[in-house]
Structure formats: structure tokens, C-alpha cells
Design a protein around this motif. Sequence first.
Motif, PDB file in Angstrom:
ATOM      1  N   GLN A 153       0.211  -0.515   6.055  1.00 44.25           N
ATOM      2  CA  GLN A 153       1.183   0.112   5.150  1.00 44.25           C
ATOM      3  C   GLN A 153       1.868  -0.876   4.232  1.00 44.25           C
ATOM      4  OE1 GLN A 153       1.066   0.452   8.481  1.00 44.25           O
ATOM      5  NE2 GLN A 153       1.505   2.543   9.152  1.00 44.25           N
ATOM      6  N   ARG A 154       2.149  -2.088   4.758  1.00 42.07           N
ATOM      7  CA  ARG A 154       2.882  -3.074   3.967  1.00 42.07           C
ATOM      8  C   ARG A 154       1.982  -4.179   3.436  1.00 42.07           C
ATOM      9  NH1 ARG A 154       7.040  -0.741   2.223  1.00 42.07           N
ATOM     10  NH2 ARG A 154       7.975  -2.761   1.788  1.00 42.07           N
ATOM     11  N   TRP A 155       0.675  -4.058   3.641  1.00 40.08           N
ATOM     12  CA  TRP A 155      -0.233  -5.030   3.059  1.00 40.08           C
ATOM     13  C   TRP A 155      -0.270  -4.883   1.546  1.00 40.08           C
ATOM     14  CZ3 TRP A 155      -5.055  -3.873   6.632  1.00 40.08           C
ATOM     15  CH2 TRP A 155      -4.811  -4.380   7.902  1.00 40.08           C
ATOM     16  N   ASP A 156      -0.651  -5.947   0.880  1.00 38.28           N
ATOM     17  CA  ASP A 156      -0.876  -5.898  -0.560  1.00 38.28           C
ATOM     18  C   ASP A 156      -1.994  -4.908  -0.878  1.00 38.28           C
ATOM     19  OD1 ASP A 156      -0.560  -7.316  -3.306  1.00 38.28           O
ATOM     20  OD2 ASP A 156      -2.721  -7.340  -2.931  1.00 38.28           O
ATOM     21  N   THR A 157      -1.959  -4.343  -2.088  1.00 41.83           N
ATOM     22  CA  THR A 157      -2.952  -3.331  -2.466  1.00 41.83           C
ATOM     23  C   THR A 157      -4.383  -3.858  -2.464  1.00 41.83           C
ATOM     24  OG1 THR A 157      -2.420  -3.851  -4.775  1.00 41.83           O
ATOM     25  CG2 THR A 157      -1.394  -1.897  -3.832  1.00 41.83           C
ATOM     26  N   SER A 158      -4.563  -5.164  -2.563  1.00 41.69           N
ATOM     27  CA  SER A 158      -5.913  -5.731  -2.513  1.00 41.69           C
ATOM     28  C   SER A 158      -6.556  -5.571  -1.139  1.00 41.69           C
ATOM     29  CB  SER A 158      -5.883  -7.208  -2.905  1.00 41.69           C
ATOM     30  OG  SER A 158      -5.052  -7.955  -2.029  1.00 41.69           O
ATOM     31  N   SER A 159      -5.792  -5.085  -0.161  1.00 37.37           N
ATOM     32  CA  SER A 159      -6.322  -4.858   1.185  1.00 37.37           C
ATOM     33  C   SER A 159      -7.336  -3.722   1.231  1.00 37.37           C
ATOM     34  CB  SER A 159      -5.179  -4.576   2.166  1.00 37.37           C
ATOM     35  OG  SER A 159      -4.447  -3.424   1.770  1.00 37.37           O
ATOM     36  N   LEU A 160      -7.599  -3.068   0.119  1.00 43.68           N
ATOM     37  CA  LEU A 160      -8.680  -2.076   0.071  1.00 43.68           C
ATOM     38  C   LEU A 160      -9.984  -2.640   0.630  1.00 43.68           C
ATOM     39  CD1 LEU A 160      -8.622  -0.103  -3.330  1.00 43.68           C
ATOM     40  CD2 LEU A 160      -8.371   0.817  -1.022  1.00 43.68           C
ATOM     41  N   ILE A 161     -10.193  -3.927   0.456  1.00 46.77           N
ATOM     42  CA  ILE A 161     -11.440  -4.544   0.918  1.00 46.77           C
ATOM     43  C   ILE A 161     -11.596  -4.448   2.433  1.00 46.77           C
ATOM     44  CG2 ILE A 161     -10.512  -6.884   1.191  1.00 46.77           C
ATOM     45  CD1 ILE A 161     -13.170  -7.920   0.017  1.00 46.77           C
ATOM     46  N   THR A 162     -10.513  -4.274   3.180  1.00 52.17           N
ATOM     47  CA  THR A 162     -10.621  -4.219   4.644  1.00 52.17           C
ATOM     48  C   THR A 162     -11.430  -3.008   5.086  1.00 52.17           C
ATOM     49  OG1 THR A 162      -8.493  -3.047   4.828  1.00 52.17           O
ATOM     50  CG2 THR A 162      -8.449  -5.463   4.981  1.00 52.17           C
ATOM     51  N   ARG A 163     -11.415  -1.941   4.342  1.00 57.99           N
ATOM     52  CA  ARG A 163     -12.233  -0.771   4.668  1.00 57.99           C
ATOM     53  C   ARG A 163     -13.712  -1.124   4.690  1.00 57.99           C
ATOM     54  NH1 ARG A 163     -13.304   2.439   1.556  1.00 57.99           N
ATOM     55  NH2 ARG A 163     -13.624   4.282   2.830  1.00 57.99           N
ATOM     56  N   LEU A 164     -14.116  -1.937   3.736  1.00 56.70           N
ATOM     57  CA  LEU A 164     -15.534  -2.291   3.590  1.00 56.70           C
ATOM     58  C   LEU A 164     -15.960  -3.266   4.687  1.00 56.70           C
ATOM     59  CD1 LEU A 164     -15.455  -2.710  -0.276  1.00 56.70           C
ATOM     60  CD2 LEU A 164     -16.197  -0.711   1.021  1.00 56.70           C
ATOM     61  N   ARG A 165     -15.056  -4.153   5.077  1.00 53.84           N
ATOM     62  CA  ARG A 165     -15.399  -5.132   6.107  1.00 53.84           C
ATOM     63  C   ARG A 165     -15.502  -4.491   7.480  1.00 53.84           C
ATOM     64  NH1 ARG A 165     -11.462  -9.801   3.701  1.00 53.84           N
ATOM     65  NH2 ARG A 165     -12.975 -10.725   2.278  1.00 53.84           N
ATOM     66  N   THR A 166     -14.646  -3.537   7.758  1.00 51.96           N
ATOM     67  CA  THR A 166     -14.647  -2.915   9.089  1.00 51.96           C
ATOM     68  C   THR A 166     -15.852  -2.004   9.272  1.00 51.96           C
ATOM     69  OG1 THR A 166     -13.238  -1.117   8.297  1.00 51.96           O
ATOM     70  CG2 THR A 166     -12.150  -3.007   9.320  1.00 51.96           C
ATOM     71  N   LYS A 167     -16.519  -1.648   8.183  1.00 54.70           N
ATOM     72  CA  LYS A 167     -17.653  -0.732   8.289  1.00 54.70           C
ATOM     73  C   LYS A 167     -18.992  -1.463   8.218  1.00 54.70           C
ATOM     74  CE  LYS A 167     -15.184   3.330   6.701  1.00 54.70           C
ATOM     75  NZ  LYS A 167     -15.161   4.496   5.821  1.00 54.70           N
ATOM     76  N   ARG A 168     -18.966  -2.782   8.210  1.00 48.62           N
ATOM     77  CA  ARG A 168     -20.234  -3.517   8.169  1.00 48.62           C
ATOM     78  C   ARG A 168     -20.991  -3.356   9.476  1.00 48.62           C
ATOM     79  NH1 ARG A 168     -19.864  -9.519   5.917  1.00 48.62           N
ATOM     80  NH2 ARG A 168     -18.182  -9.688   7.395  1.00 48.62           N
ATOM     81  N   VAL A 214       0.822  -1.206   0.000  1.00 51.02           N
ATOM     82  CA  VAL A 214       0.000   0.000   0.000  1.00 51.02           C
ATOM     83  C   VAL A 214       0.861   1.262   0.000  1.00 51.02           C
ATOM     84  CG1 VAL A 214      -1.613   1.335   1.423  1.00 51.02           C
ATOM     85  CG2 VAL A 214      -2.014  -1.100   1.032  1.00 51.02           C
ATOM     86  N   ASP A 215       1.940   1.275   0.783  1.00 49.76           N
ATOM     87  CA  ASP A 215       2.826   2.442   0.803  1.00 49.76           C
ATOM     88  C   ASP A 215       3.337   2.764  -0.596  1.00 49.76           C
ATOM     89  OD1 ASP A 215       2.602   2.937   3.503  1.00 49.76           O
ATOM     90  OD2 ASP A 215       4.537   2.071   4.050  1.00 49.76           O
ATOM     91  N   GLN A 262      -7.327   8.220  -1.250  1.00 48.73           N
ATOM     92  CA  GLN A 262      -7.774   8.494   0.119  1.00 48.73           C
ATOM     93  C   GLN A 262      -8.133   7.194   0.845  1.00 48.73           C
ATOM     94  OE1 GLN A 262     -10.941  11.428   0.021  1.00 48.73           O
ATOM     95  NE2 GLN A 262      -9.811  12.698  -1.429  1.00 48.73           N
ATOM     96  N   PHE A 263      -8.745   6.262   0.121  1.00 46.95           N
ATOM     97  CA  PHE A 263      -9.080   4.970   0.730  1.00 46.95           C
ATOM     98  C   PHE A 263      -7.814   4.235   1.171  1.00 46.95           C
ATOM     99  CE2 PHE A 263     -13.296   4.485  -1.847  1.00 46.95           C
ATOM    100  CZ  PHE A 263     -13.878   5.467  -1.055  1.00 46.95           C
ATOM    101  N   TYR A 264      -6.763   4.295   0.333  1.00 51.46           N
ATOM    102  CA  TYR A 264      -5.499   3.665   0.730  1.00 51.46           C
ATOM    103  C   TYR A 264      -4.916   4.353   1.969  1.00 51.46           C
ATOM    104  CZ  TYR A 264      -4.975   0.410  -3.163  1.00 51.46           C
ATOM    105  OH  TYR A 264      -5.134  -0.647  -4.034  1.00 51.46           O
ATOM    106  N   GLY A 265      -5.169   5.658   2.103  1.00 51.20           N
ATOM    107  CA  GLY A 265      -4.763   6.345   3.323  1.00 51.20           C
ATOM    108  C   GLY A 265      -5.452   5.763   4.550  1.00 51.20           C
ATOM    109  N   ASP A 266      -6.730   5.401   4.398  1.00 48.59           N
ATOM    110  CA  ASP A 266      -7.449   4.737   5.494  1.00 48.59           C
ATOM    111  C   ASP A 266      -6.776   3.413   5.861  1.00 48.59           C
ATOM    112  OD1 ASP A 266      -9.323   6.792   5.428  1.00 48.59           O
ATOM    113  OD2 ASP A 266     -10.786   5.641   4.258  1.00 48.59           O
ATOM    114  N   VAL A 267      -6.368   2.649   4.848  1.00 45.63           N
ATOM    115  CA  VAL A 267      -5.714   1.363   5.093  1.00 45.63           C
ATOM    116  C   VAL A 267      -4.392   1.577   5.836  1.00 45.63           C
ATOM    117  CG1 VAL A 267      -4.722  -0.697   4.026  1.00 45.63           C
ATOM    118  CG2 VAL A 267      -6.822   0.286   3.096  1.00 45.63           C
ATOM    119  N   GLN A 268      -3.632   2.592   5.424  1.00 43.81           N
ATOM    120  CA  GLN A 268      -2.382   2.891   6.119  1.00 43.81           C
ATOM    121  C   GLN A 268      -2.624   3.200   7.593  1.00 43.81           C
ATOM    122  OE1 GLN A 268      -1.059   6.084   3.480  1.00 43.81           O
ATOM    123  NE2 GLN A 268       0.757   4.887   2.939  1.00 43.81           N
TER     124      GLN A 268
END
Length: 309
Positions: A294-309, A254-255, A283-289
Motif C-alpha cells: 500500500q505504501r510502496w512507490d508506484t514503480s512497485s507494479l513490477i512486483t506483480r511480474l516477478r512473483t508470477k515467474r 500505491v494507495d 486493478q494491477f495496483y489493487g494486486d500490489v495493495q
Amino acid sequence: MSNSIQTKSYTPTPSRKVAFLGLGVMGWPMAGHLARAGHGVTVYNRTAAKAADWCAEFADAATSPGRAATPREAAAGADIVFCCVGNDDDLRSVTLGSDGAFAGMKPGAIFVDHTTASAEVARELAAAAQQAGLQFIDAPVSGGQAGAQNGVLTVMCGGDATAFATMKPAAECFARAVTLLGASGSGQLAKMVNQIAIAGLVQGLSEAVAFGQNAGLDMNAVLDVIGKGAAQSWQMDNRGKTMVEGKFDFGFAVDWMRKDLGLCLDEARRNGSALPVTAVVDQFYGDVQRAGGQRWDTSSLITRLRTKR
């Protein structure tokens, strides 16, 4: 780092004396393929111990590899100097100044930069190289760590056509496509196009997977089905099921993606392009950071959606 490159059949080409500056997750295997293909490789890395480890791993190459204490020393006598470092400032630090590669390169030698950097620094260094009697090719890559290890990167190049033709056979040791796209800076601009396209794809795939999981679907089965239709993409094929499993400890960090998207947004401001989706995904990647990814793969964008369920 051992076993960092996969066996590959190399097209026979004349052996060249080359240097490689930067032995990160990309540079290490790229330099390794050059050594395995029979080129004489001298490496430089800011952390000297890593250069020593690289030489130890590839000690059985046809031409014994060497290491140097400075970029200038590594570049001395080389026909082609390859480089893959972090950003614009890192690139300037290994090219310019009394210990920089340009100071050690012989007249007419070619500097090939695989760093994802700005088009501005590519043009700046191309001009500095020309003034020094050298050639400069900006040549960012796509394909990630796996592509580097397997020797199947895509290389997007900008610069002089004659210099490109000289460096292409060597670059094909670690690539499946090496393409000249225009004058200096064109390779970096093409990489920006690549990253803009990926950003939207990964966000769309994240939303699709999260939606399917919320709907109670077997998403592995769904991905198998839709991957045979119009929704298919490299991201779906290679990251879809790991997104379902919540695995992000690999691939393009992600970084690094935020650095690349920053370059895209800066260039868009200069050339008048509208990048609304790219700006939002950045901006979404900023949320992931901020969530520690920071060192997760870029596919970690999905974590934003899971944490907001």
C-alpha cells in the motif's frame, strides 16, 4: 522531518500573509519554501504536534511562522490560503463549516487547493467561495515528494485569471511551472490526464525491466542505453534502476495512485472517455495493495511480474 527542503534561489516577490493547511509529505516542504522565501506563514494540521514541529524547523525564517488550532484561525487575515490534504472529504472539512477556512478568510482572499481531488469538488468549492466573496483556485501538483522538497513542482490550475495572477508568484516558491488551464475544475482534470499518462508508462516500464531481467540482460546498462533514445521518460530516469534493485520504499504511494486513478475512472464515466489501459493498471495496483504494498512507490507494479515467474 528535519532538513526536509533543499536550498533554492527564490525570485524576489512582495511578502504576503499566507496560511497552509495540511503538513503531509507534500505540504510540509511546500509551506517550508513559502517561509524561506519570506512570506508570513501560519500553518494548520489535523495533528497539532506536527504543526508545532514544522514551526520549530522553520523558526529561523525571515518572518516567524505561526500555527493555528483550526483552519478558520489559520486563514484569518491571510491574503492566500494554500491547502494540501487527502481527498474530497478532507478538503470539505478544512474549508466549510464554522471552523473551516472560508469562515475565517477576509473578503477577496484566495484559497489555493493543491489536493488531488475531483473536478466536481473544485467546482463546488469555487461556487461556495464566490458566494462568500472569496476566490478559489484548484491547483493540483505533479513532481512528488522530491519535487516538493526541491521546490520544482508542476502546478496545474483552474479558476479566475486575476486570482491566478495574484497567487502565482507565491506558488513559484515551491514550483518551476504554475499554469492556468481554464475555469474551475480544469486543474483537477489536467492532473487526471497526468495520472492516466503515468499509469501506462509505469506498467510499460515494469514489463520492459522484467522482460530484460528474464532474458539475462544487465538492465542497468540497458536502461543507460535506451534512456538516450525514444524510450526515455521521467519514470525511466528516476525509477528504472530502483525497479531493477527492487527498492520501493519512497516516492508516490500505491494507495495515493489508486485514489487518483479512481478519480480518473469516475470522470471518464461522466465524460464518455474510454480508459481501458488505466482500468487494467488500476486493478494491477489493487494486486500490489493486497500483497502488502500500500505504501510502496508506484514503480512497485513490477512486483506483480516477478512473483508470477
